[in-house]
Design a protein around this motif. Structure first.
Motif, PDB file in Angstrom:
ATOM      1  N   THR A  82       0.835  -1.205   0.000  1.00 27.72           N
ATOM      2  CA  THR A  82       0.000   0.000   0.000  1.00 27.72           C
ATOM      3  C   THR A  82       0.871   1.257   0.000  1.00 27.72           C
ATOM      4  N   ARG A 118      -6.590   1.043  -3.057  1.00 29.40           N
ATOM      5  CA  ARG A 118      -7.907   0.895  -2.420  1.00 29.40           C
ATOM      6  C   ARG A 118      -8.212  -0.569  -2.117  1.00 29.40           C
ATOM      7  N   ARG A 119      -7.883  -1.453  -3.073  1.00 31.78           N
ATOM      8  CA  ARG A 119      -8.143  -2.887  -2.863  1.00 31.78           C
ATOM      9  C   ARG A 119      -7.302  -3.421  -1.699  1.00 31.78           C
ATOM     10  N   GLU A 157      -6.199  -1.686   0.791  1.00 33.54           N
ATOM     11  CA  GLU A 157      -6.711  -1.099   2.032  1.00 33.54           C
ATOM     12  C   GLU A 157      -7.972  -1.825   2.509  1.00 33.54           C
ATOM     13  N   ARG A 158      -8.750  -2.324   1.557  1.00 34.76           N
ATOM     14  CA  ARG A 158      -9.940  -3.077   1.939  1.00 34.76           C
ATOM     15  C   ARG A 158      -9.567  -4.452   2.513  1.00 34.76           C
ATOM     16  N   LEU A 159      -8.457  -5.002   2.055  1.00 29.92           N
ATOM     17  CA  LEU A 159      -8.016  -6.323   2.505  1.00 29.92           C
ATOM     18  C   LEU A 159      -7.328  -6.232   3.885  1.00 29.92           C
ATOM     19  N   ARG A 171      -8.841  -7.476   7.481  1.00 27.66           N
ATOM     20  CA  ARG A 171      -8.928  -8.934   7.674  1.00 27.66           C
ATOM     21  C   ARG A 171      -7.540  -9.517   7.955  1.00 27.66           C
TER      22      ARG A 171
END
Ligand SMILES: [Fe+2]
Length: 161
Positions: free
Chosen positions: A106, A147-148, A150-152, A155
């Motif tokens: 990131t 963004r992807r 950061e979404r991961l 978890r």
């Protein structure tokens, strides 16, 4: 070599980004081999593919400004990769390593986004419209990858806790 005008500044920054993309491509291969999470592996695979296309687009930008593609060592990318490499080695479990990899990737994407924004400004100033379009495409890929990731991250962070 001294930088005396905006075209030289642009070409210098372009060569720096061209090197950064090569460095990140190689580093992502290593991250991908060290990652355990399947989603993270897939994202790294996809972004490696995109990075190869981004390198070709940078070659088209060099062509539009009448220069041969050349690499100028990007110290920023080198530093980010060195930091990521030592943290990956220190990670005490596969889950922690995955969280480290996602965080490092990131950071790299954000670094690239800023670099592309600067290059887009430079290409606009030089009125190189094709370059503006190609550089914008690269910046958008970096930003959607960030963004992807950061979404991961939540978890992966939870798994590492
Ligand atoms: Fe990237």
């Amino acid at each position: 070599m001294p930088i005396t005008n905006s075209k030289e500044k642009f070409v210098h920054e372009l060569a720096d980004m061209y090197d950064a993309e090569h460095q990140f491509l190689q580093a992502m291969g290593k991250m991908r081999d060290m990652a355990s999470d399947q989603k993270l592996q897939t994202m790294l695979d996809e972004h490696m593919q995109q990075t190869e296309e981004q390198i070709s687009k940078l070659e088209e930008v060099f062509a539009e400004v009448g220069e041969e593609p050349k690499r100028q060592q990007c110290m920023g990318a080198k530093g980010l990769i060195e930091e990521a490499t030592s943290m990956m080695q220190e990670a005490g479990s596969p889950e922690i390593r995955d969280a480290v990899i996602a965080g490092a990737a990131t950071k790299a994407e954000h670094y690239e986004m800023v670099g592309y924004a600067d290059l887009i400004d430079g290409a606009e100033m030089l009125k190189k419209r094709k370059s503006v379009r190609l550089l914008t495409e690269n910046r958008e890929q970096e930003s959607s990858t960030a963004r992807r990731l950061e979404r991961l991250a939540p978890r992966l962070g939870k798994a590492a806790a």
